[in-house]
Design a protein around this motif. Structure first.
Motif, PDB file in Angstrom:
ATOM      1  N   ARG A  53      34.836  28.846  31.448  1.00  0.00           N
ATOM      2  CA  ARG A  53      36.434  28.548  31.988  1.00  0.00           C
ATOM      3  C   ARG A  53      37.305  30.214  31.592  1.00  0.00           C
ATOM      4  O   ARG A  53      37.150  29.783  29.874  1.00  0.00           O
ATOM      5  CB  ARG A  53      36.858  27.172  32.003  1.00  0.00           C
ATOM      6  CG  ARG A  53      38.655  26.955  32.402  1.00  0.00           C
ATOM      7  CD  ARG A  53      38.536  25.902  32.595  1.00  0.00           C
ATOM      8  NE  ARG A  53      39.650  25.658  33.011  1.00  0.00           N
ATOM      9  CZ  ARG A  53      40.301  26.051  34.655  1.00  0.00           C
ATOM     10  NH1 ARG A  53      39.977  26.413  35.504  1.00  0.00           N
ATOM     11  NH2 ARG A  53      42.080  25.518  34.573  1.00  0.00           N
ATOM     12  N   GLY A  66      41.016  40.607  33.266  1.00  0.00           N
ATOM     13  CA  GLY A  66      39.844  40.643  33.617  1.00  0.00           C
ATOM     14  C   GLY A  66      39.116  40.275  32.499  1.00  0.00           C
ATOM     15  O   GLY A  66      38.956  40.058  31.521  1.00  0.00           O
ATOM     16  N   ALA A  68      35.221  40.566  32.596  1.00  0.00           N
ATOM     17  CA  ALA A  68      33.333  41.481  32.883  1.00  0.00           C
ATOM     18  C   ALA A  68      32.566  41.438  32.147  1.00  0.00           C
ATOM     19  O   ALA A  68      32.748  41.565  30.976  1.00  0.00           O
ATOM     20  CB  ALA A  68      34.028  42.425  34.129  1.00  0.00           C
ATOM     21  N   VAL A  74      29.212  39.733  36.307  1.00  0.00           N
ATOM     22  CA  VAL A  74      30.240  38.626  36.202  1.00  0.00           C
ATOM     23  C   VAL A  74      31.928  40.092  36.030  1.00  0.00           C
ATOM     24  O   VAL A  74      31.373  40.770  35.664  1.00  0.00           O
ATOM     25  CB  VAL A  74      30.196  38.149  34.862  1.00  0.00           C
ATOM     26  CG1 VAL A  74      31.657  37.235  34.381  1.00  0.00           C
ATOM     27  CG2 VAL A  74      28.966  37.286  34.842  1.00  0.00           C
ATOM     28  N   GLN A  75      32.225  39.150  37.226  1.00  0.00           N
ATOM     29  CA  GLN A  75      34.099  39.966  37.129  1.00  0.00           C
ATOM     30  C   GLN A  75      34.885  38.880  38.026  1.00  0.00           C
ATOM     31  O   GLN A  75      34.292  38.501  38.852  1.00  0.00           O
ATOM     32  CB  GLN A  75      33.709  41.592  37.820  1.00  0.00           C
ATOM     33  CG  GLN A  75      34.810  42.142  37.775  1.00  0.00           C
ATOM     34  CD  GLN A  75      35.052  43.618  38.515  1.00  0.00           C
ATOM     35  OE1 GLN A  75      33.635  44.198  38.000  1.00  0.00           O
ATOM     36  NE2 GLN A  75      35.482  43.780  39.628  1.00  0.00           N
ATOM     37  N   GLU A  76      35.489  38.720  36.746  1.00  0.00           N
ATOM     38  CA  GLU A  76      36.896  37.771  37.695  1.00  0.00           C
ATOM     39  C   GLU A  76      37.770  37.392  36.704  1.00  0.00           C
ATOM     40  O   GLU A  76      37.983  38.772  36.180  1.00  0.00           O
ATOM     41  CB  GLU A  76      36.119  35.829  36.548  1.00  0.00           C
ATOM     42  CG  GLU A  76      37.044  35.247  37.408  1.00  0.00           C
ATOM     43  CD  GLU A  76      37.390  35.215  39.240  1.00  0.00           C
ATOM     44  OE1 GLU A  76      38.251  35.228  39.733  1.00  0.00           O
ATOM     45  OE2 GLU A  76      35.881  34.532  39.836  1.00  0.00           O
ATOM     46  N   ILE A  77      38.804  37.522  37.659  1.00  0.00           N
ATOM     47  CA  ILE A  77      39.873  37.500  37.071  1.00  0.00           C
ATOM     48  C   ILE A  77      40.746  36.278  36.546  1.00  0.00           C
ATOM     49  O   ILE A  77      41.060  35.059  36.767  1.00  0.00           O
ATOM     50  CB  ILE A  77      40.617  38.491  37.783  1.00  0.00           C
ATOM     51  CG1 ILE A  77      41.272  39.409  38.514  1.00  0.00           C
ATOM     52  CG2 ILE A  77      42.638  38.569  37.985  1.00  0.00           C
ATOM     53  CD1 ILE A  77      41.377  39.809  39.854  1.00  0.00           C
ATOM     54  N   ALA A  78      41.297  36.622  35.103  1.00  0.00           N
ATOM     55  CA  ALA A  78      41.707  35.263  35.028  1.00  0.00           C
ATOM     56  C   ALA A  78      43.361  35.063  34.237  1.00  0.00           C
ATOM     57  O   ALA A  78      44.044  36.415  34.335  1.00  0.00           O
ATOM     58  CB  ALA A  78      41.180  35.075  32.928  1.00  0.00           C
ATOM     59  N   LYS A  83      39.877  30.206  35.920  1.00  0.00           N
ATOM     60  CA  LYS A  83      39.225  30.342  36.658  1.00  0.00           C
ATOM     61  C   LYS A  83      37.543  30.022  35.669  1.00  0.00           C
ATOM     62  O   LYS A  83      37.562  29.817  35.093  1.00  0.00           O
ATOM     63  CB  LYS A  83      39.190  31.724  37.152  1.00  0.00           C
ATOM     64  CG  LYS A  83      39.769  32.069  37.672  1.00  0.00           C
ATOM     65  CD  LYS A  83      40.384  31.770  39.339  1.00  0.00           C
ATOM     66  CE  LYS A  83      41.694  32.436  40.663  1.00  0.00           C
ATOM     67  NZ  LYS A  83      41.161  34.272  40.143  1.00  0.00           N
ATOM     68  N   GLU A  84      37.083  29.343  37.199  1.00  0.00           N
ATOM     69  CA  GLU A  84      35.442  28.626  36.251  1.00  0.00           C
ATOM     70  C   GLU A  84      34.600  30.414  36.995  1.00  0.00           C
ATOM     71  O   GLU A  84      34.437  30.572  37.524  1.00  0.00           O
ATOM     72  CB  GLU A  84      35.213  27.452  36.717  1.00  0.00           C
ATOM     73  CG  GLU A  84      35.788  26.623  35.690  1.00  0.00           C
ATOM     74  CD  GLU A  84      35.668  25.383  36.262  1.00  0.00           C
ATOM     75  OE1 GLU A  84      34.270  24.884  36.267  1.00  0.00           O
ATOM     76  OE2 GLU A  84      36.471  24.442  35.483  1.00  0.00           O
ATOM     77  N   LEU A  85      33.542  30.262  35.879  1.00  0.00           N
ATOM     78  CA  LEU A  85      32.634  30.871  36.855  1.00  0.00           C
ATOM     79  C   LEU A  85      30.688  31.173  36.011  1.00  0.00           C
ATOM     80  O   LEU A  85      30.849  30.111  34.800  1.00  0.00           O
ATOM     81  CB  LEU A  85      32.896  32.520  36.199  1.00  0.00           C
ATOM     82  CG  LEU A  85      32.777  33.268  34.651  1.00  0.00           C
ATOM     83  CD1 LEU A  85      31.981  33.922  34.531  1.00  0.00           C
ATOM     84  CD2 LEU A  85      34.272  34.147  34.872  1.00  0.00           C
TER      85      LEU A  85
END
Length: 114
Positions: A53, A66, A68, A74-78, A83-85
């Motif tokens: 998280r 970001g 990553a 894995v690439q997500e924006i916080a 956000k959860e990944l």
């Protein structure tokens, strides 16, 4: 031949039996103008399912960052909402956690042990 197949199946099952789900809460923070993730090192075992998280605790207009890890796609924006990944740690080594939006900051590492 049947014994060899049974042994191979048991070995495969045995290695999977030790895999766990590792969960982390990671926050992007800024201290004295430097942005980074806390905790900045995540340690898991090869074969573990990794749940993260991510939340940005950086105040102001630059609060989006970001998260990553290229080797695990894995690439997500916080952002401040979080956000959860999740991903599988299917290879051992030390892998860079980077901000794909601002590559010069908000770094860390993922250590995947054998």
């Amino acid at each position: 031949m049947k014994r060899l197949m049974l042994l191979a199946a048991l070995m495969a099952f045995g290695s999977m039996a030790y895999a766990e789900t590792r969960s982390f809460t990671v926050n992007a923070v800024e201290i004295d103008g430097v942005k980074f993730w806390i905790p900045s090192t995540l340690i898991v075992k090869k074969g573990d399912k990794v749940k993260v998280r991510i939340t940005s605790k950086v105040p102001g207009a630059n609060s989006v960052h970001g998260f990553a890890i290229d080797e695990f796609k894995v690439q997500e924006i916080a952002d401040p909402k979080g956000k959860e990944l999740e991903f599988m740690a299917d290879k051992a080594g030390i892998f860079t956690i980077r901000c794909h939006l601002h590559p010069a900051h908000v770094g860390g590492q993922l250590l995947v042990q054998e």
